[in-house]
Design a protein around this motif. Structure first.
Motif, PDB file in Angstrom:
ATOM      1  N   ASP A  69       0.824  -1.216   0.000  1.00 23.69           N
ATOM      2  CA  ASP A  69       0.000   0.000   0.000  1.00 23.69           C
ATOM      3  C   ASP A  69       0.857   1.264   0.000  1.00 23.69           C
ATOM      4  O   ASP A  69       0.373   2.343   0.338  1.00 23.69           O
ATOM      5  N   PHE A  70       2.115   1.102  -0.336  1.00 19.70           N
ATOM      6  CA  PHE A  70       3.074   2.204  -0.409  1.00 19.70           C
ATOM      7  C   PHE A  70       3.290   2.895   0.930  1.00 19.70           C
ATOM      8  O   PHE A  70       3.561   4.091   1.000  1.00 19.70           O
ATOM      9  N   ARG A  71       3.168   2.116   1.989  1.00 20.86           N
ATOM     10  CA  ARG A  71       3.609   2.614   3.292  1.00 20.86           C
ATOM     11  C   ARG A  71       5.077   2.261   3.452  1.00 20.86           C
ATOM     12  O   ARG A  71       5.493   1.151   3.090  1.00 20.86           O
ATOM     13  N   PRO A  72       5.873   3.176   4.000  1.00 19.39           N
ATOM     14  CA  PRO A  72       7.311   2.899   4.145  1.00 19.39           C
ATOM     15  C   PRO A  72       7.567   1.672   5.014  1.00 19.39           C
ATOM     16  O   PRO A  72       6.879   1.449   6.010  1.00 19.39           O
ATOM     17  N   VAL A  73       8.546   0.876   4.622  1.00 10.46           N
ATOM     18  CA  VAL A  73       8.954  -0.312   5.365  1.00 10.46           C
ATOM     19  C   VAL A  73      10.319  -0.023   5.992  1.00 10.46           C
ATOM     20  O   VAL A  73      11.205   0.539   5.338  1.00 10.46           O
ATOM     21  N   GLN A  74      10.455  -0.415   7.251  1.00  7.64           N
ATOM     22  CA  GLN A  74      11.725  -0.197   7.954  1.00  7.64           C
ATOM     23  C   GLN A  74      12.726  -1.260   7.515  1.00  7.64           C
ATOM     24  O   GLN A  74      12.914  -2.273   8.187  1.00  7.64           O
ATOM     25  N   ALA A  75      13.336  -1.032   6.399  1.00  8.48           N
ATOM     26  CA  ALA A  75      14.340  -1.959   5.874  1.00  8.48           C
ATOM     27  C   ALA A  75      15.712  -1.299   5.933  1.00  8.48           C
ATOM     28  O   ALA A  75      15.826  -0.073   5.993  1.00  8.48           O
ATOM     29  N   ARG A  76      16.742  -2.150   5.932  1.00  5.02           N
ATOM     30  CA  ARG A  76      18.110  -1.605   5.884  1.00  5.02           C
ATOM     31  C   ARG A  76      18.533  -1.531   4.419  1.00  5.02           C
ATOM     32  O   ARG A  76      18.524  -2.549   3.706  1.00  5.02           O
ATOM     33  N   VAL A  77      18.879  -0.336   4.003  1.00  4.37           N
ATOM     34  CA  VAL A  77      19.269  -0.112   2.609  1.00  4.37           C
ATOM     35  C   VAL A  77      20.677   0.460   2.603  1.00  4.37           C
ATOM     36  O   VAL A  77      20.942   1.476   3.239  1.00  4.37           O
ATOM     37  N   ALA A  78      21.556  -0.192   1.890  1.00  4.63           N
ATOM     38  CA  ALA A  78      22.950   0.258   1.868  1.00  4.63           C
ATOM     39  C   ALA A  78      23.509   0.253   0.439  1.00  4.63           C
ATOM     40  O   ALA A  78      23.692  -0.812  -0.130  1.00  4.63           O
ATOM     41  N   PRO A  79      23.776   1.460  -0.088  1.00  2.89           N
ATOM     42  CA  PRO A  79      23.450   2.777   0.454  1.00  2.89           C
ATOM     43  C   PRO A  79      22.048   3.185   0.032  1.00  2.89           C
ATOM     44  O   PRO A  79      21.542   2.710  -0.989  1.00  2.89           O
ATOM     45  N   SER A  80      21.443   4.083   0.792  1.00  2.00           N
ATOM     46  CA  SER A  80      20.072   4.486   0.470  1.00  2.00           C
ATOM     47  C   SER A  80      20.038   5.752  -0.386  1.00  2.00           C
ATOM     48  O   SER A  80      19.141   5.911  -1.204  1.00  2.00           O
ATOM     49  N   ASP A  81      20.991   6.648  -0.188  1.00  6.68           N
ATOM     50  CA  ASP A  81      21.057   7.883  -0.987  1.00  6.68           C
ATOM     51  C   ASP A  81      22.469   8.012  -1.537  1.00  6.68           C
ATOM     52  O   ASP A  81      23.431   7.906  -0.770  1.00  6.68           O
ATOM     53  N   PHE A  82      22.580   8.271  -2.817  1.00  3.78           N
ATOM     54  CA  PHE A  82      23.926   8.403  -3.391  1.00  3.78           C
ATOM     55  C   PHE A  82      23.855   9.090  -4.751  1.00  3.78           C
ATOM     56  O   PHE A  82      22.775   9.190  -5.358  1.00  3.78           O
ATOM     57  N   MET A  83      25.012   9.552  -5.169  1.00  2.44           N
ATOM     58  CA  MET A  83      25.143  10.121  -6.512  1.00  2.44           C
ATOM     59  C   MET A  83      25.555   8.998  -7.464  1.00  2.44           C
ATOM     60  O   MET A  83      26.418   8.180  -7.127  1.00  2.44           O
ATOM     61  N   LEU A  84      24.936   8.980  -8.618  1.00  2.15           N
ATOM     62  CA  LEU A  84      25.228   7.937  -9.595  1.00  2.15           C
ATOM     63  C   LEU A  84      25.707   8.603 -10.880  1.00  2.15           C
ATOM     64  O   LEU A  84      24.987   9.403 -11.478  1.00  2.15           O
ATOM     65  N   GLY A  85      26.925   8.274 -11.264  1.00  2.00           N
ATOM     66  CA  GLY A  85      27.509   8.884 -12.444  1.00  2.00           C
ATOM     67  C   GLY A  85      26.827   8.458 -13.726  1.00  2.00           C
ATOM     68  O   GLY A  85      26.075   7.476 -13.764  1.00  2.00           O
ATOM     69  N   GLY A  86      27.082   9.234 -14.779  1.00  2.41           N
ATOM     70  CA  GLY A  86      26.510   8.917 -16.074  1.00  2.41           C
ATOM     71  C   GLY A  86      26.946   7.543 -16.551  1.00  2.41           C
ATOM     72  O   GLY A  86      28.084   7.136 -16.356  1.00  2.41           O
ATOM     73  N   GLN A  87      26.015   6.808 -17.143  1.00  2.00           N
ATOM     74  CA  GLN A  87      26.267   5.462 -17.670  1.00  2.00           C
ATOM     75  C   GLN A  87      26.692   4.479 -16.586  1.00  2.00           C
ATOM     76  O   GLN A  87      27.318   3.466 -16.874  1.00  2.00           O
ATOM     77  N   ALA A  88      26.366   4.787 -15.353  1.00  2.00           N
ATOM     78  CA  ALA A  88      26.850   3.944 -14.249  1.00  2.00           C
ATOM     79  C   ALA A  88      25.706   3.186 -13.597  1.00  2.00           C
ATOM     80  O   ALA A  88      24.530   3.553 -13.700  1.00  2.00           O
ATOM     81  N   SER A  89      26.086   2.113 -12.952  1.00  2.00           N
ATOM     82  CA  SER A  89      25.156   1.325 -12.165  1.00  2.00           C
ATOM     83  C   SER A  89      25.905   0.850 -10.938  1.00  2.00           C
ATOM     84  O   SER A  89      27.128   0.673 -10.989  1.00  2.00           O
ATOM     85  N   ARG A  90      25.201   0.661  -9.850  1.00  2.00           N
ATOM     86  CA  ARG A  90      25.888   0.161  -8.670  1.00  2.00           C
ATOM     87  C   ARG A  90      24.941  -0.727  -7.872  1.00  2.00           C
ATOM     88  O   ARG A  90      23.721  -0.548  -7.903  1.00  2.00           O
ATOM     89  N   PRO A  91      25.499  -1.709  -7.161  1.00  2.00           N
ATOM     90  CA  PRO A  91      24.632  -2.584  -6.374  1.00  2.00           C
ATOM     91  C   PRO A  91      24.168  -1.908  -5.090  1.00  2.00           C
ATOM     92  O   PRO A  91      24.913  -1.135  -4.487  1.00  2.00           O
ATOM     93  N   VAL A  92      22.971  -2.195  -4.715  1.00  2.00           N
ATOM     94  CA  VAL A  92      22.407  -1.718  -3.452  1.00  2.00           C
ATOM     95  C   VAL A  92      21.799  -2.922  -2.739  1.00  2.00           C
ATOM     96  O   VAL A  92      21.013  -3.667  -3.324  1.00  2.00           O
ATOM     97  N   LEU A  93      22.188  -3.105  -1.494  1.00  2.00           N
ATOM     98  CA  LEU A  93      21.686  -4.235  -0.719  1.00  2.00           C
ATOM     99  C   LEU A  93      20.528  -3.776   0.158  1.00  2.00           C
ATOM    100  O   LEU A  93      20.645  -2.804   0.904  1.00  2.00           O
ATOM    101  N   VAL A  94      19.422  -4.500   0.048  1.00  2.00           N
ATOM    102  CA  VAL A  94      18.226  -4.184   0.826  1.00  2.00           C
ATOM    103  C   VAL A  94      17.897  -5.395   1.694  1.00  2.00           C
ATOM    104  O   VAL A  94      17.730  -6.504   1.178  1.00  2.00           O
ATOM    105  N   VAL A  95      17.829  -5.183   2.997  1.00  2.00           N
ATOM    106  CA  VAL A  95      17.492  -6.257   3.938  1.00  2.00           C
ATOM    107  C   VAL A  95      16.152  -5.920   4.581  1.00  2.00           C
ATOM    108  O   VAL A  95      16.002  -4.888   5.245  1.00  2.00           O
ATOM    109  N   VAL A  96      15.185  -6.814   4.354  1.00  2.00           N
ATOM    110  CA  VAL A  96      13.818  -6.551   4.800  1.00  2.00           C
ATOM    111  C   VAL A  96      13.452  -7.543   5.907  1.00  2.00           C
ATOM    112  O   VAL A  96      13.545  -8.761   5.705  1.00  2.00           O
TER     113      VAL A  96
END
Lengths: 154, 131
Positions: free
Chosen positions: B64-91
Motif C-alpha cells: 500500500d506504499f507505506r514505508p517499510v523499515q528496511a536496511r538499505v545500503a546505500p540508500s542515498d547516493f550520486m550515480l555517475g553517467g552510464q553507471a550502475s551500482r549494487p544496493v543491498l536491501v534487507v527486509v
C-alpha cells in the motif's frame, strides 16, 4: 588360391572408409527481465484560469511535462497523488490537485489518472498534466506555486 | 480577462526550466527470495543511462506504499553517467511467513532546479520465511 584371398582381403581393408560427419548444436540462452527506464525531459507549466479557480497545465498558455519511457513490457505505469506542494503565503484555502498522464508511441494511452498495464515492449512519450482547483469562493492568489508529480513504472 | 487578472495569471504561471533530465532504471524488477532467518535480502542495481550524474534514493514500501523499515545500503547516493551500482536491501519479516515489498529507485532533483516530475522505478519482491 589362398594367396589371392589374402590379397583381396588386404585390398578391402586398405580401401578408404567414408568419413563420418559429426554435428553438434551450440545452444545460446538469454533471459530478459522486465525493465523500465524513465527520463524526465521537460517539466510542466501551469497557468491560472480567468475565474482564478483553476491552476493547470491544461489551461491556455500552460504546458504538460514530458517523460520518455522505455520498457521491455510487463510493467505498470501510474502517477501518484500530489503530496508535495509549495504555495504563496497568501493562499490559505484548500486546493485539490489532480495529476493525469497520456502516452503516445509504443503505448497509446488516453489521458487518465489511473494505472495502465504496459504489456508491449517499446518506447513512448508520456505527457503529464497537473490541475489544481479551488471550490466555492476560494481563488488562487498571486505568487509562485510548485507541485511535484511522481511518475511510477513498476 | 481584465488587466488585473492577466497580471495575476502571469504571476501565477509556474515556469520551469528543463535544463537537466532525470532518469533511471533498476534491475531486477521482480524477485522471490527464500530465507531461513528473520529477514530476507535483495540486491538491486539502479542504473543511470545518461551522461550526467543524478542523485538517487532507494526506498522500500509495502503493497500500500507505506514505508517499510528496511536496511538499505546505500540508500542515498550520486550515480555517475552510464553507471550502475549494487544496493543491498534487507527486509525484516516482522513475524510474517511471507512479505511483499516494493523497492523503488527515485530520482532526486538537484537543489535550485524546479523539477516538478519525479521518476520512480519500483520492483516487486516476495520474501518467504522458511523454518
Amino acid at each position: 588360391m589362398r594367396f589371392r584371398w589374402f590379397l583381396a582381403s588386404l585390398i578391402c581393408s586398405a580401401a578408404p572408409l567414408p568419413a563420418l560427419a559429426a554435428t553438434g548444436n551450440v545452444i545460446f540462452n538469454g533471459t530478459i527481465a522486465a525493465t523500465c527506464t524513465l527520463t524526465v525531459d521537460t517539466n510542466g507549466t501551469m497557468t491560472v484560469s480567468p475565474d482564478l479557480q483553476s491552476l493547470s497545465s491544461n489551461n491556455a498558455g500552460g504546458a504538460p511535462g514530458t517523460v520518455t519511457l522505455s520498457t521491455t513490457g510487463g510493467v505498470t505505469l501510474s502517477v501518484d497523488p500530489v503530496t508535495s506542494t509549495t504555495v504563496p503565503v497568501g493562499d490559505v484555502t484548500a486546493t485539490t490537485w489532480t495529476p493525469t498522464y497520456a502516452s503516445s508511441g509504443a503505448h497509446a494511452i488516453a489521458e487518465t489518472g489511473s494505472s495502465s498495464s504496459l504489456t508491449a515492449p517499446g518506447s513512448s512519450t508520456v505527457t503529464v498534466n497537473l490541475a489544481g482547483t479551488k471550490g466555492g469562493s476560494d481563488r488562487f492568489t498571486a505568487g509562485s506555486y510548485q507541485a511535484t508529480v511522481t511518475v511510477r513504472c513498476e | 480577462m481584465t488587466l488585473q487578472q492577466r497580471f495575476l495569471a502571469a504571476g501565477l504561471a509556474v515556469s520551469i526550466s528543463g535544463t537537466a533530465a532525470f532518469a533511471q532504471s533498476m534491475s531486477p524488477m521482480r524477485g522471490e527470495v527464500a530465507s531461513f532467518t528473520d529477514a530476507f535480502a535483495v540486491r538491486v542495481f539502479p542504473a543511470n543511462p545518461y551522461e550526467h550524474r543524478i542523485k538517487v534514493e532507494i526506498r522500500v514500501y509495502d503493497q500500500d506504499f507505506r514505508p517499510v523499515q528496511a536496511r538499505v545500503a546505500p540508500s542515498d547516493f550520486m550515480l555517475g553517467g552510464q553507471a550502475s551500482r549494487p544496493v543491498l536491501v534487507v527486509v525484516p519479516f516482522d513475524g510474517a511467513a511471507t512479505r511483499k515489498v516494493r523497492i523503488c529507485t527515485e530520482s532526486v532533483p538537484f537543489p535550485g532546479e524546479q523539477t516538478q516530475i519525479k521518476a520512480q522505478i519500483c520492483g516487486k519482491f516476495l520474501g518467504q520465511h522458511k523454518s
